[in-house]
Design an enzyme around this catalytic site. Structure first.
Site, PDB file in Angstrom:
ATOM      1  N   SER A  30      12.866  62.539  23.793  1.00  0.00           N
ATOM      2  CA  SER A  30      12.607  62.766  25.204  1.00  0.00           C
ATOM      3  C   SER A  30      14.105  63.416  26.451  1.00  0.00           C
ATOM      4  O   SER A  30      14.056  64.115  26.904  1.00  0.00           O
ATOM      5  CB  SER A  30      12.137  61.282  26.050  1.00  0.00           C
TER       6      SER A  30
ATOM      7  N   ASP B 154       3.440  57.580  26.217  1.00  0.00           N
ATOM      8  CA  ASP B 154       4.669  57.838  24.694  1.00  0.00           C
ATOM      9  C   ASP B 154       4.839  56.828  23.569  1.00  0.00           C
ATOM     10  O   ASP B 154       4.397  56.473  22.452  1.00  0.00           O
ATOM     11  CB  ASP B 154       6.359  58.671  25.311  1.00  0.00           C
TER      12      ASP B 154
ATOM     13  N   HIS C 279       7.387  66.581  25.316  1.00  0.00           N
ATOM     14  CA  HIS C 279       7.139  66.164  23.274  1.00  0.00           C
ATOM     15  C   HIS C 279       5.814  65.934  23.273  1.00  0.00           C
ATOM     16  O   HIS C 279       4.527  64.760  23.720  1.00  0.00           O
ATOM     17  CB  HIS C 279       8.045  66.054  22.671  1.00  0.00           C
TER      18      HIS C 279
END
Length: 366
Positions: free
Chosen positions: A78, A259, A302
């Protein structure tokens, strides 16, 4: 024939709504809101939409895909990816606002502040985590959160909302700072309104506040235990304060814990976080529908978990989620946009291109 026409109309409604926002768009945005769904790949967005917690994703008329690799790995973290979006240059994993040589990179916030724009950070993690930190600080490692807190407290950012109070308080006040500094009191002395309770944030008299730091938890936001700590209200408070600036603003909003749940392969909890993120998108889109100069971009740093959506045990009974990893992947992530400048966010982009587009949009302002 009539049924086909009706079906077309129903399917077109989200696009027509989004097009109505674009139809009033000026050539260049006065203000920009960047939403980052940490770990949010295409499968995560698909799951949100198909499970009824992603309706606001459908309100974006333009979109594309993003390659997320860092300068030293096909699989980014990140910190590197957020730095790329903030400064327009790829860097190594763990880097916060610095290049491969650990030299500070000028961020989109700094460009915006030079143009007289206000800036703001909202996150459901600690505000010292990798993504928010990359927009306002310059540190060679994402794990130096005490230093990140110091730099945040001395930065020009106007609005900071999230968790992480412990990094701003000395050990004598149950914090983690060994330098005996109370950064919140220092910020208060610099004119910041300091808030530590969500109810105080929601009821805030915006007209009496110019700068705000709202740290709502010692660590991360915990919406499961504290449902009032929702990203939509946090985002709304930031917009209300930042929009007071006639020169516009740049706001970054992160749905941090999508995440975390993907790392744990917790499908239902991931959907819970995506729902929270989706509600925040709705706040921004509703604001964009009444003005003509706001660019909203939604993307991810991502993909996490390698999520695949398979057919359920019974047809039409929902997805059967399959995870391939507890880590990050190199999968392409989505990017969605609406408003002036949104046409520049289509196709397949490298993640650092996002930062360069933002910088060019700001630099081109008179």
């Amino acid at each position: 024939m009539k049924s086909k026409s009706l079906l077309f109309l129903i399917l077109s409604l989200p696009l027509l709504s989004a097009a109505s926002i674009n139809s009033r768009s000026s050539v260049k945005p006065k203000s920009i809101i960047l939403f980052i769904g940490d770990g949010m790949g295409v499968a995560q967005v698909t799951a949100a939409v198909m499970n009824g917690v992603g309706d606001n994703f459908l309100r974006f008329p333009r979109g594309g895909l993003v390659l997320t690799r860092s300068s030293d790995s096909w699989i980014t973290d990140s910190a590197s990816s957020a730095t790329a979006m903030a400064a327009g240059k790829r860097t190594y994993n763990r880097a916060i606002g610095v290049d491969d040589n650990k030299t500070p990179l000028k961020s989109v916030f700094e460009y915006a502040e030079e143009k007289g724009m206000s800036t703001g950070l909202v996150a459901t993690s600690s505000v010292t985590h990798a993504t928010p930190a990359s927009f306002a600080t310059h540190v060679d490692s994402r794990y130096k959160e005490l230093e990140i807190a110091r730099q945040l407290s001395e930065s020009q950012v106007d609005v900071i909302i999230g968790g992480g109070m412990k990094y701003f308080l000395p050990e004598s006040e149950d914090g983690e700072r060994k330098d005996d500094r109370n950064l919140l009191m220092e910020m208060k002395d610099r004119g910041f309104r300091v808030i530590t309770d969500m109810n105080d944030l929601v009821s805030l008299d915006i007209e009496k506040v110019d700068k705000l730091i709202a740290l709502l938890m010692f660590e991360e936001i915990d919406k499961e235990k504290h449902p009032e700590q929702n990203l939509a209200d946090m985002t709304e408070a930031a917009i209300k304060l930042l929009k007071k600036n006639d020169n516009g603003f740049f706001l970054m909003v992160e749905g941090s814990q999508i995440d975390w749940e993907a790392h744990d392969n917790e499908y239902d909890k991931m959907l819970f976080q995506l729902s929270d993120f989706n509600d925040a998108l709705g706040v921004a889109l509703d604001y964009a529908s009444i003005i003509d100069d706001l660019l909203i971009v939604v993307t991810a740093d991502h993909e996490t978990g390698g999520l695949t959506l398979l057919e359920g045990e019974r047809r039409n009974s929902g997805f059967k989620p399959e995870w391939s990893t507890h880590g990050h992947t190199g999968d392409l992530v989505p990017i969605l946009a609406v408003g002036p400048g949104s046409d520049r966010f289509g196709g397949i982009l490298n993640i650092d291109e996002i930062g360069r587009i933002f910088i060019s949009l700001i630099e081109s302002r008179e």
